[in-house]
Design an enzyme around this catalytic site. Structure first.
Site, PDB file in Angstrom:
ATOM      1  N   SER A   1       1.109  -1.236  -0.058  1.00 38.33           N
ATOM      2  CA  SER A   1      -0.117   0.026   0.234  1.00 38.33           C
ATOM      3  C   SER A   1       0.814   1.293   0.004  1.00 38.33           C
ATOM      4  CB  SER A   1      -0.924  -0.002   1.342  1.00 38.33           C
ATOM      5  OG  SER A   1      -1.353   1.314   1.504  1.00 38.33           O
TER       6      SER A   1
ATOM      7  N   TYR B 292      -1.867  -1.380  10.464  1.00 42.19           N
ATOM      8  CA  TYR B 292      -1.857  -1.656   8.939  1.00 42.19           C
ATOM      9  C   TYR B 292      -0.655  -0.873   8.329  1.00 42.19           C
ATOM     10  CZ  TYR B 292      -3.920  -1.332   4.274  1.00 42.19           C
ATOM     11  OH  TYR B 292      -4.377  -1.286   2.924  1.00 42.19           O
TER      12      TYR B 292
HETATM   13  P1  NAD Z   1     -11.530  -6.131  -0.041  1.00 46.21           P
HETATM   14  O1  NAD Z   1     -12.014  -6.029   1.319  1.00 46.21           O
HETATM   15  O2  NAD Z   1     -12.267  -5.818  -1.174  1.00 46.21           O
HETATM   16  O3  NAD Z   1     -10.817  -7.443  -0.387  1.00 46.21           O
HETATM   17  C1  NAD Z   1     -10.218  -8.247   0.938  1.00 46.21           C
HETATM   18  C2  NAD Z   1     -10.020  -9.707   0.164  1.00 46.21           C
HETATM   19  O4  NAD Z   1      -9.413 -10.435   1.216  1.00 46.21           O
HETATM   20  C3  NAD Z   1     -11.662 -10.333   0.346  1.00 46.21           C
HETATM   21  O5  NAD Z   1     -11.554 -11.290  -0.860  1.00 46.21           O
HETATM   22  C4  NAD Z   1     -11.531 -11.286   1.706  1.00 46.21           C
HETATM   23  O6  NAD Z   1     -12.524 -12.318   1.842  1.00 46.21           O
HETATM   24  C5  NAD Z   1     -10.150 -11.565   1.791  1.00 46.21           C
HETATM   25  N1  NAD Z   1      -9.953 -11.528   3.181  1.00 46.21           N
HETATM   26  C6  NAD Z   1      -9.951 -10.848   4.217  1.00 46.21           C
HETATM   27  N2  NAD Z   1      -9.535 -11.570   5.328  1.00 46.21           N
HETATM   28  C7  NAD Z   1      -9.223 -12.796   5.013  1.00 46.21           C
HETATM   29  C8  NAD Z   1      -8.395 -13.900   5.458  1.00 46.21           C
HETATM   30  N3  NAD Z   1      -8.420 -14.135   6.977  1.00 46.21           N
HETATM   31  N4  NAD Z   1      -8.333 -15.088   4.918  1.00 46.21           N
HETATM   32  C9  NAD Z   1      -8.505 -15.116   3.426  1.00 46.21           C
HETATM   33  N5  NAD Z   1      -9.045 -13.910   2.912  1.00 46.21           N
HETATM   34  C10 NAD Z   1      -9.205 -12.976   3.642  1.00 46.21           C
HETATM   35  O7  NAD Z   1     -10.025  -5.275  -0.037  1.00 46.21           O
HETATM   36  P2  NAD Z   1      -9.263  -4.739  -1.036  1.00 46.21           P
HETATM   37  O8  NAD Z   1      -9.422  -3.273  -0.842  1.00 46.21           O
HETATM   38  O9  NAD Z   1      -9.392  -5.244  -2.410  1.00 46.21           O
HETATM   39  O10 NAD Z   1      -7.677  -4.800  -0.495  1.00 46.21           O
HETATM   40  C11 NAD Z   1      -6.972  -5.851  -1.081  1.00 46.21           C
HETATM   41  C12 NAD Z   1      -5.421  -5.749  -0.743  1.00 46.21           C
HETATM   42  O11 NAD Z   1      -5.147  -4.361  -1.142  1.00 46.21           O
HETATM   43  C13 NAD Z   1      -5.433  -5.520   0.939  1.00 46.21           C
HETATM   44  O12 NAD Z   1      -4.150  -6.018   1.333  1.00 46.21           O
HETATM   45  C14 NAD Z   1      -5.281  -4.034   1.117  1.00 46.21           C
HETATM   46  O13 NAD Z   1      -4.478  -3.742   2.132  1.00 46.21           O
HETATM   47  C15 NAD Z   1      -4.635  -3.413  -0.131  1.00 46.21           C
HETATM   48  N6  NAD Z   1      -4.894  -2.120  -0.421  1.00 46.21           N
HETATM   49  C16 NAD Z   1      -6.102  -1.610  -0.550  1.00 46.21           C
HETATM   50  C17 NAD Z   1      -6.306  -0.456  -0.903  1.00 46.21           C
HETATM   51  C18 NAD Z   1      -7.595   0.182  -0.917  1.00 46.21           C
HETATM   52  O14 NAD Z   1      -7.633   1.525  -1.200  1.00 46.21           O
HETATM   53  N7  NAD Z   1      -8.519  -0.502  -1.133  1.00 46.21           N
HETATM   54  C19 NAD Z   1      -4.997   0.577  -1.123  1.00 46.21           C
HETATM   55  C20 NAD Z   1      -3.957   0.062  -0.796  1.00 46.21           C
HETATM   56  C21 NAD Z   1      -3.834  -1.425  -0.440  1.00 46.21           C
END
Ligand code: NAD
Length: 256
Positions: free
Chosen positions: A138, A151
């Site tokens: 991130s 985080y």
């Molecule tokens: P999201 O909530 O849409 O998806 C998260 C995914 O992780 C889902 O499929 C969920 O079921 C799965 N998950 C959660 N806990 C779990 C567990 N214990 N075991 C297995 N699967 C699990 O979130 P997202 O925004 O798509 O995030 C994906 C990644 O990107 C994360 O690592 C997040 O930190 C990172 N990220 C997101 C953003 C943003 O703005 N959305 C920005 C930077 C980084």
């Protein structure tokens, strides 16, 4: 480009993980999905792109389940060539109020799971002298924001793990890189928009504008599709000497 290769994307039933799984499927890779919630929809979306698709429901906070998932993926498709460590959760609170169990869960899911999946994937990648490990860090792996201690610590740790993994394999065909998105409008971020709207009596639109305005100079969300294309680049031959980078796609967030 990725025909015959197998990609395992953790946390790919939603958001960024699903976007990356679909981008890799479009390149011909077999896909192993993982994550919670509805599974049939994501499976159908990936299969519609012509990819072979399997699913394992490992809880990424549990090392024994991660091990089962890696064995399952190898049994389904031979081996994992591309590992995308994407599963992640968020919790927002000041350090002194941060629930210790939330700290432990975030470190386990956002950081330790990438270590476990990587250590289990590396032997087969090294034996084949080809592999790609992509860690979804991130912009919070590069800079901090208040209220996100676990985080930010996990994502900075993930950038560190990326560099070590890249160095240890630098003379092989196995690369490891991190992707560092700014805001992406997924369920993880919508929760933060909802909290802002509720706390200030704003509409969803007002809260979204405020959220972007605070951090992201472009005032635009990055999309899972754009992140998917960056993952495809990391998997390409052209990226074979891209090693240990933390590549932000953040609308200028970290440039400030
Ligand atoms: P999201 O909530 O849409 O998806 C998260 C995914 O992780 C889902 O499929 C969920 O079921 C799965 N998950 C959660 N806990 C779990 C567990 N214990 N075991 C297995 N699967 C699990 O979130 P997202 O925004 O798509 O995030 C994906 C990644 O990107 C994360 O690592 C997040 O930190 C990172 N990220 C997101 C953003 C943003 O703005 N959305 C920005 C930077 C980084």
């Amino acid at each position: 480009m990725l025909k015959g290769k197998t990609a395992l994307v953790t946390g790919s039933t939603s958001g960024i993980g699903l976007g990356i799984a679909k981008a890799l499927a479009r390149q011909g890779a077999n896909i192993v999905l993982n994550g919670f919630g509805g599974v049939e929809g994501p499976k159908a979306e990936v299969a519609a792109l012509g990819a072979k698709v399997a699913y394992h429901g490992a809880d990424m906070s549990k090392p024994a389940e991660i091990e089962e998932m890696m064995k399952f993926a190898a049994a389904q498709f031979g081996r994992v060539d591309i590992l995308v460590n994407n599963a992640g959760i968020q919790h927002v609170a000041p350090v002194e109020d941060f629930p210790p169990e939330k700290w432990d869960a975030i470190i386990a899911i956002n950081l330790s799971s990438a270590f476990h999946a990587s250590r289990l994937a590396l032997p087969a990648m090294k034996a084949a002298n080809w592999g790609r490990i992509i860690n979804l860090a991130s912009v919070h792996g590069l800079v901090a924001s208040a209220q996100k201690s676990a985080y930010v610590a996990a994502k900075h740790g993930l950038v560190g793990l990326t560099k070590v993994t890249a160095l240890e394999n630098a003379t092989t065909g196995v690369t490891c890189n991190a992707i560092c998105p700014g805001w992406v409008l997924t369920p993880l971020v919508q929760k933060q928009v909802d909290a802002k709207a509720a706390a200030n009596g704003w509409t969803n639109e007002e809260a979204t504008k405020q959220l972007l305005g605070e951090k992201e100079p472009s005032l635009q969300f990055t999309t899972p599709e754009e992140l998917g294309e960056l993952a495809v680049f990391f998997c390409s031959d052209a990226a074979k000497n891209v090693r240990g980078v933390a590549w932000n796609m953040d609308g200028g967030w970290a440039a400030q």
